[in-house]
Design a protein around this motif. Structure first.
Motif, PDB file in Angstrom:
ATOM      1  N   GLN A   6     -58.586 -72.648 -11.935  1.00 13.18           N
ATOM      2  CA  GLN A   6     -60.265 -72.798 -10.682  1.00 13.18           C
ATOM      3  C   GLN A   6     -60.494 -71.223 -10.519  1.00 13.18           C
ATOM      4  O   GLN A   6     -60.537 -70.448  -9.522  1.00 13.18           O
ATOM      5  CB  GLN A   6     -60.700 -73.099  -9.476  1.00 13.18           C
ATOM      6  CG  GLN A   6     -59.810 -75.138  -9.861  1.00 13.18           C
ATOM      7  CD  GLN A   6     -61.288 -75.732 -10.494  1.00 13.18           C
ATOM      8  OE1 GLN A   6     -61.677 -75.431 -10.268  1.00 13.18           O
ATOM      9  NE2 GLN A   6     -60.568 -77.477 -11.383  1.00 13.18           N
ATOM     10  N   ARG A  48     -72.704 -69.318  -7.162  1.00 15.93           N
ATOM     11  CA  ARG A  48     -70.644 -69.508  -7.867  1.00 15.93           C
ATOM     12  C   ARG A  48     -70.922 -70.441  -9.296  1.00 15.93           C
ATOM     13  O   ARG A  48     -71.711 -71.575  -9.000  1.00 15.93           O
ATOM     14  CB  ARG A  48     -69.889 -70.645  -6.545  1.00 15.93           C
ATOM     15  CG  ARG A  48     -69.026 -70.860  -7.313  1.00 15.93           C
ATOM     16  CD  ARG A  48     -67.337 -71.474  -6.393  1.00 15.93           C
ATOM     17  NE  ARG A  48     -66.409 -72.052  -6.568  1.00 15.93           N
ATOM     18  CZ  ARG A  48     -65.391 -71.358  -7.589  1.00 15.93           C
ATOM     19  NH1 ARG A  48     -65.995 -70.556  -7.817  1.00 15.93           N
ATOM     20  NH2 ARG A  48     -64.711 -72.010  -7.863  1.00 15.93           N
ATOM     21  N   TYR A  49     -70.481 -70.117  -9.831  1.00 11.81           N
ATOM     22  CA  TYR A  49     -70.201 -71.595 -11.715  1.00 11.81           C
ATOM     23  C   TYR A  49     -69.320 -71.878 -11.161  1.00 11.81           C
ATOM     24  O   TYR A  49     -67.613 -71.144 -11.587  1.00 11.81           O
ATOM     25  CB  TYR A  49     -71.027 -70.155 -12.439  1.00 11.81           C
ATOM     26  CG  TYR A  49     -70.672 -71.670 -13.824  1.00 11.81           C
ATOM     27  CD1 TYR A  49     -71.898 -71.688 -14.125  1.00 11.81           C
ATOM     28  CD2 TYR A  49     -69.720 -71.554 -14.697  1.00 11.81           C
ATOM     29  CE1 TYR A  49     -71.640 -73.079 -15.197  1.00 11.81           C
ATOM     30  CE2 TYR A  49     -69.358 -72.388 -15.683  1.00 11.81           C
ATOM     31  CZ  TYR A  49     -70.596 -72.633 -16.369  1.00 11.81           C
ATOM     32  OH  TYR A  49     -70.770 -73.723 -17.035  1.00 11.81           O
ATOM     33  N   ALA A  50     -68.908 -72.911 -10.665  1.00  8.38           N
ATOM     34  CA  ALA A  50     -67.126 -73.974 -10.778  1.00  8.38           C
ATOM     35  C   ALA A  50     -67.128 -74.526 -12.251  1.00  8.38           C
ATOM     36  O   ALA A  50     -66.295 -75.718 -11.327  1.00  8.38           O
ATOM     37  CB  ALA A  50     -68.045 -74.671  -9.637  1.00  8.38           C
ATOM     38  N   ALA A  51     -67.374 -73.929 -13.251  1.00  2.95           N
ATOM     39  CA  ALA A  51     -66.372 -74.750 -14.081  1.00  2.95           C
ATOM     40  C   ALA A  51     -64.827 -74.096 -13.945  1.00  2.95           C
ATOM     41  O   ALA A  51     -64.572 -72.609 -13.246  1.00  2.95           O
ATOM     42  CB  ALA A  51     -66.731 -74.283 -15.309  1.00  2.95           C
ATOM     43  N   PHE A  69     -70.898 -66.037 -16.690  1.00  4.30           N
ATOM     44  CA  PHE A  69     -71.506 -66.732 -15.689  1.00  4.30           C
ATOM     45  C   PHE A  69     -73.239 -66.938 -16.023  1.00  4.30           C
ATOM     46  O   PHE A  69     -73.304 -68.003 -16.235  1.00  4.30           O
ATOM     47  CB  PHE A  69     -70.488 -66.877 -14.953  1.00  4.30           C
ATOM     48  CG  PHE A  69     -71.714 -65.642 -13.730  1.00  4.30           C
ATOM     49  CD1 PHE A  69     -72.982 -66.094 -13.006  1.00  4.30           C
ATOM     50  CD2 PHE A  69     -71.182 -65.225 -12.913  1.00  4.30           C
ATOM     51  CE1 PHE A  69     -73.309 -65.013 -12.300  1.00  4.30           C
ATOM     52  CE2 PHE A  69     -71.260 -63.953 -12.432  1.00  4.30           C
ATOM     53  CZ  PHE A  69     -72.513 -63.927 -12.198  1.00  4.30           C
ATOM     54  N   MET A 127     -72.913 -69.067 -19.105  1.00  4.45           N
ATOM     55  CA  MET A 127     -72.701 -70.455 -19.297  1.00  4.45           C
ATOM     56  C   MET A 127     -73.716 -71.652 -18.554  1.00  4.45           C
ATOM     57  O   MET A 127     -73.483 -72.152 -19.096  1.00  4.45           O
ATOM     58  CB  MET A 127     -70.859 -70.330 -18.856  1.00  4.45           C
ATOM     59  CG  MET A 127     -70.091 -69.921 -20.586  1.00  4.45           C
ATOM     60  SD  MET A 127     -69.853 -70.938 -21.360  1.00  4.45           S
ATOM     61  CE  MET A 127     -69.564 -72.429 -21.097  1.00  4.45           C
ATOM     62  N   GLN A 128     -74.273 -70.635 -17.597  1.00  3.89           N
ATOM     63  CA  GLN A 128     -74.914 -71.541 -16.996  1.00  3.89           C
ATOM     64  C   GLN A 128     -76.153 -72.733 -17.409  1.00  3.89           C
ATOM     65  O   GLN A 128     -76.114 -73.405 -17.463  1.00  3.89           O
ATOM     66  CB  GLN A 128     -74.999 -70.754 -15.400  1.00  3.89           C
ATOM     67  CG  GLN A 128     -75.533 -71.618 -14.546  1.00  3.89           C
ATOM     68  CD  GLN A 128     -77.463 -72.584 -14.762  1.00  3.89           C
ATOM     69  OE1 GLN A 128     -77.737 -71.827 -15.354  1.00  3.89           O
ATOM     70  NE2 GLN A 128     -77.172 -73.824 -14.026  1.00  3.89           N
ATOM     71  N   TYR A 154     -74.250 -74.936 -20.490  1.00  7.20           N
ATOM     72  CA  TYR A 154     -73.367 -76.230 -19.346  1.00  7.20           C
ATOM     73  C   TYR A 154     -73.554 -75.780 -17.507  1.00  7.20           C
ATOM     74  O   TYR A 154     -73.189 -75.705 -17.133  1.00  7.20           O
ATOM     75  CB  TYR A 154     -71.725 -76.168 -19.906  1.00  7.20           C
ATOM     76  CG  TYR A 154     -70.920 -76.874 -20.658  1.00  7.20           C
ATOM     77  CD1 TYR A 154     -71.416 -77.516 -21.469  1.00  7.20           C
ATOM     78  CD2 TYR A 154     -70.998 -75.635 -22.341  1.00  7.20           C
ATOM     79  CE1 TYR A 154     -71.675 -78.550 -23.224  1.00  7.20           C
ATOM     80  CE2 TYR A 154     -70.070 -75.774 -23.355  1.00  7.20           C
ATOM     81  CZ  TYR A 154     -70.338 -77.407 -23.973  1.00  7.20           C
ATOM     82  OH  TYR A 154     -69.951 -78.014 -25.196  1.00  7.20           O
ATOM     83  N   ASP A 162     -73.910 -78.336 -15.853  1.00  7.90           N
ATOM     84  CA  ASP A 162     -73.889 -79.196 -14.705  1.00  7.90           C
ATOM     85  C   ASP A 162     -71.357 -78.495 -14.318  1.00  7.90           C
ATOM     86  O   ASP A 162     -71.238 -78.817 -13.420  1.00  7.90           O
ATOM     87  CB  ASP A 162     -73.005 -80.482 -14.962  1.00  7.90           C
ATOM     88  CG  ASP A 162     -74.638 -81.344 -15.761  1.00  7.90           C
ATOM     89  OD1 ASP A 162     -74.934 -80.711 -14.722  1.00  7.90           O
ATOM     90  OD2 ASP A 162     -74.640 -82.124 -16.648  1.00  7.90           O
ATOM     91  N   ALA A 163     -72.040 -76.991 -14.876  1.00  8.33           N
ATOM     92  CA  ALA A 163     -70.011 -76.251 -14.696  1.00  8.33           C
ATOM     93  C   ALA A 163     -68.992 -77.726 -14.928  1.00  8.33           C
ATOM     94  O   ALA A 163     -68.089 -77.339 -14.264  1.00  8.33           O
ATOM     95  CB  ALA A 163     -70.242 -75.885 -13.540  1.00  8.33           C
ATOM     96  N   ASP A 164     -69.341 -78.438 -15.971  1.00 10.39           N
ATOM     97  CA  ASP A 164     -68.109 -78.991 -16.572  1.00 10.39           C
ATOM     98  C   ASP A 164     -67.213 -78.655 -17.685  1.00 10.39           C
ATOM     99  O   ASP A 164     -66.300 -79.556 -17.529  1.00 10.39           O
ATOM    100  CB  ASP A 164     -68.805 -80.982 -16.393  1.00 10.39           C
ATOM    101  CG  ASP A 164     -69.619 -80.790 -17.413  1.00 10.39           C
ATOM    102  OD1 ASP A 164     -70.288 -79.258 -18.587  1.00 10.39           O
ATOM    103  OD2 ASP A 164     -70.104 -81.525 -17.997  1.00 10.39           O
TER     104      ASP A 164
END
Length: 285
Positions: free
Chosen positions: A67, A85-88, A122, A125-126, A129, A131-133
């Motif tokens: 994480q 925060r990009y929570a991928a 980030f 990538m935001q 993706y 949804d940061a999945d």
């Protein structure tokens, strides 16, 4: 698994996807091009490996946190952008595989379980993706920034494509912050025209030779006073093998600076995002 393409993406400035107002509006076309990338892929990736122009180490180093946290590697932006925060998730398994492939290719590599997502990752990538999945792993540059070493490291990483990992070199096709104005228009256009000539419609051998000699390109050192934002392209091109390149995005960014992004491989066309195709090169003053 179906082989993934590779990309070299211009990632824009700072935390732009998290901003609003006039500054945010400059990134409209770039955002549309980034959001289109999942549609271009032959299958949903297992993970994404981002080679970030914002991370350098003495040896190749891969992020291995399950994480990852955040690295706010910019300055002068609104206070709230230092709390985003990009929570991928990360992927320790993919990180280990990256290190294994680099070692097999003769490149000593390390893992860093503390490294978070920098904005070369980030901010790019935001939109891709939101949804940061999608699991994301970062790979550093080597601080020597030698083009050939990064190209060959990309070759070593090419098997990841068959394993469902999408490789993205994240940088900027033009990166001179001191000429981030209309004064940079001519060198940006000259270098962009050369870059397109080096990547599009050339043989793999011609492409490699041109990239390794990039400092001989028109306006090379005006476009890249320091090549940290160009070197991720070497990894993406090395991993591309014989796959042809396509320009998937191009515009006169902020009205004057030629900026582009490229895909290697796959055949799902990106349409409407390359405004620079066929554009003349302004005469340098």
């Amino acid at each position: 698994m179906i082989r993934q393409p590779t990309y070299f993406l211009s990632h824009g400035g700072g935390p732009w996807p998290y901003m609003h107002g006039p500054m945010r509006a400059h990134f409209a076309l770039m955002e549309r091009a980034l959001r289109d990338i999942p549609r271009q892929l032959p299958a949903v990736p297992r993970a994404v490996l981002v080679v970030s122009g914002h991370w350098e180490e003495d040896e190749f180093t891969v992020s291995s946190a399950p994480q990852p946290g955040m690295v706010y590697d910019y300055y002068g932006f609104p206070p709230e952008t230092y709390h985003i925060r990009y929570a991928a998730p990360g992927s320790p398994q993919v990180a280990a595989r990256v290190r294994e492939l680099l070692a097999a290719g003769g490149w000593p590599a390390h893992e860093d379980a503390a490294r978070g997502f920098d904005h070369g990752t980030f901010s790019m990538m935001q939109p891709v993706y939101p949804d940061a999945d999608m699991p994301v792993v970062q790979l550093s540059l080597k601080s020597n920034l030698y083009p050939a070493e990064h190209f060959e490291a990309g070759r070593a990483l090419a098997p990841l494509r068959e394993e469902g990992v999408l490789i993205i070199g994240s940088g900027q096709s033009y990166h001179n912050l001191r000429l981030w104005s209309p004064a940079g228009a001519a060198p940006a256009a000259a270098f962009d025209a050369w870059l397109r000539g080096a990547l599009l419609g050339t043989t793999p051998e011609q492409r490699r030779a041109a990239l390794l000699a990039w400092q001989q390109a028109p306006a090379a050192r005006l476009a890249h006073p320091r090549e940290d934002h160009l070197i991720p392209l070497m990894v993406a091109a090395g991993a591309a093998g014989d796959d042809p390149a396509t320009a998937i995005y191009g515009e006169q960014f902020m009205g004057s600076l030629a900026v582009s992004s490229f895909r290697f491989g796959a055949d799902r066309a990106a349409t409407g995002f390359d405004q620079l195709a066929g554009q003349p090169v302004p005469r340098a003053s």
